[in-house]
Design an enzyme around this catalytic site. Structure first.
Site, mmCIF file in Angstrom:
data_model
loop_
_atom_site.group_PDB
_atom_site.id
_atom_site.type_symbol
_atom_site.label_atom_id
_atom_site.label_comp_id
_atom_site.label_asym_id
_atom_site.label_seq_id
_atom_site.Cartn_x
_atom_site.Cartn_y
_atom_site.Cartn_z
ATOM 1 N N LYS A 31 0.825 -1.214 0.000
ATOM 2 C CA LYS A 31 0.000 0.000 0.000
ATOM 3 C C LYS A 31 0.859 1.264 0.000
ATOM 4 O O LYS A 31 0.547 2.240 -0.681
ATOM 5 C CB LYS A 31 -0.912 0.018 1.231
ATOM 6 C CG LYS A 31 -1.979 -1.051 1.248
ATOM 7 C CD LYS A 31 -2.992 -0.820 2.346
ATOM 8 C CE LYS A 31 -2.378 -0.887 3.734
ATOM 9 N NZ LYS A 31 -1.836 -2.213 4.063
ATOM 10 N N ARG A 106 -10.819 2.593 9.597
ATOM 11 C CA ARG A 106 -10.376 1.252 9.963
ATOM 12 C C ARG A 106 -11.544 0.381 10.432
ATOM 13 O O ARG A 106 -11.430 -0.838 10.481
ATOM 14 C CB ARG A 106 -9.323 1.356 11.067
ATOM 15 C CG ARG A 106 -8.541 0.093 11.342
ATOM 16 C CD ARG A 106 -7.529 0.326 12.432
ATOM 17 N NE ARG A 106 -6.495 1.266 12.044
ATOM 18 C CZ ARG A 106 -5.366 0.931 11.444
ATOM 19 N NH1 ARG A 106 -5.125 -0.327 11.152
ATOM 20 N NH2 ARG A 106 -4.470 1.850 11.133
ATOM 21 N N ARG A 152 11.558 -10.648 4.862
ATOM 22 C CA ARG A 152 12.060 -9.274 4.806
ATOM 23 C C ARG A 152 13.280 -9.090 5.699
ATOM 24 O O ARG A 152 13.322 -9.510 6.842
ATOM 25 C CB ARG A 152 10.956 -8.299 5.227
ATOM 26 C CG ARG A 152 11.338 -6.842 5.129
ATOM 27 C CD ARG A 152 10.115 -5.958 5.110
ATOM 28 N NE ARG A 152 9.198 -6.208 6.225
ATOM 29 C CZ ARG A 152 7.957 -5.730 6.283
ATOM 30 N NH1 ARG A 152 7.480 -5.005 5.286
ATOM 31 N NH2 ARG A 152 7.181 -5.999 7.324
ATOM 32 N N ARG A 185 13.208 -7.819 11.556
ATOM 33 C CA ARG A 185 12.363 -7.184 12.560
ATOM 34 C C ARG A 185 11.634 -8.224 13.401
ATOM 35 O O ARG A 185 11.205 -9.272 12.902
ATOM 36 C CB ARG A 185 11.340 -6.258 11.893
ATOM 37 C CG ARG A 185 11.946 -4.994 11.385
ATOM 38 C CD ARG A 185 10.980 -4.028 10.745
ATOM 39 N NE ARG A 185 9.571 -4.393 10.761
ATOM 40 C CZ ARG A 185 8.632 -3.702 10.126
ATOM 41 N NH1 ARG A 185 8.963 -2.635 9.421
ATOM 42 N NH2 ARG A 185 7.375 -4.063 10.157
ATOM 43 N N ARG A 196 -1.725 -10.418 12.991
ATOM 44 C CA ARG A 196 -2.046 -9.192 12.248
ATOM 45 C C ARG A 196 -3.128 -9.459 11.209
ATOM 46 O O ARG A 196 -4.006 -8.620 10.975
ATOM 47 C CB ARG A 196 -0.782 -8.643 11.582
ATOM 48 C CG ARG A 196 0.230 -8.068 12.566
ATOM 49 C CD ARG A 196 1.573 -7.835 11.927
ATOM 50 N NE ARG A 196 1.555 -6.743 10.971
ATOM 51 C CZ ARG A 196 2.586 -6.449 10.170
ATOM 52 N NH1 ARG A 196 3.690 -7.180 10.221
ATOM 53 N NH2 ARG A 196 2.512 -5.432 9.328
#
Length: 245
Positions: A31, A106, A152, A185, A196
């Site tokens: 996004k 949201r 990542r 991370r 999530r």
């Protein structure tokens, strides 16, 4: 025109007004990257609730003080305060031709409040017709998202981002540009991703249904090159506006 300048030329007509746009998508769909492309193409701002919250706290506004007091107590900032902050941000002149909402609405309650607010303050077409908010959902297969998130790796110095599956460094664990050790991370784990996704799906499903019912929603395939995703988003925006949204 150089190839570089052509890359930043709007794909749609010069007089096209994107209006208010909500970019939806699960963690890792891109996004942020797509928002940057739309900002460059149409010269419209990205409006992030996180940025608005930090700005109000930094400036010591009444809303900022109220929000900070709640946050200091470990409480969530309620919709009423977030809504008022967003409403104040939408009075600024840079939103005249449209804007990209990031992280808002949201929830269904926020979406309904925003609809009511925009009925009198939204971007207008040359003829005076109000442009409502439209929602574009960037859709990527969940297994691919998991690979993007868990693979990542980030350079702590130059902030270059790698992925051990799709874009690995030349030397394992080392940045190609400055030789720093890449970092993974703590929230880029499968367990964190699963949580999530649960939160995202539970909150976003009613928002998607809300805009679908009103004919103001499109899905875009995010599992393709960045430039093609951008083109698909811009095409969906044009289609929605031509259909009267």
């Amino acid at each position: 025109m150089t190839s570089e300048s052509a890359a930043h030329t709007p794909a749609l007509a010069d007089d096209f007004l994107p209006g208010p746009v909500l970019l939806l998508g699960a963690p890792g769909v891109g996004k942020g990257t797509q928002a940057q492309s739309l900002m460059a193409d149409y010269r419209i701002p990205q409006i992030s609730t996180g940025d608005i919250l930090r700005d109000n706290i930094a400036r010591g506004t009444e809303l900022g003080k109220a929000a900070k007091g709640l946050m200091d107590q470990g409480q969530l900032v309620p919709d009423e305060i977030v809504n008022d902050m967003v409403g104040a941000r939408l009075t600024q002149p840079d939103v005249e031709h449209g804007y990209i909402l990031d992280g808002y609405p949201r929830t269904l309650g926020q979406a309904e409040w925003l609809d009511a607010h925009l009925s009198s303050t939204a971007v207008e077409r040359p003829g005076g017709e109000v442009l409502p908010l439209v929602a574009i959902n960037i859709r990527v297969d969940e297994q691919e998202l998991l690979r993007r998130i868990t693979g990542r790796r980030i350079c702590p110095v130059c902030k270059h981002i790698y992925n051990i599956y799709s874009k690995p460094p030349k030397r394992e664990g080392v940045c190609d540009f400055d030789g720093s050790q890449l970092q993974h991370r703590s929230d880029d784990t499968e367990a964190a991703f699963t949580e999530r996704m649960k939160a995202y799906n539970s909150l976003t499903a009613p928002v998607i249904e809300h805009y679908c019912r009103q004919g103001r929603f499109r899905d875009v395939d995010g599992d393709q090159p960045v430039e093609q995703v951008t083109a698909a988003i811009e095409s969906a925006l044009k289609e929605l506006r031509q259909a009267g949204a």
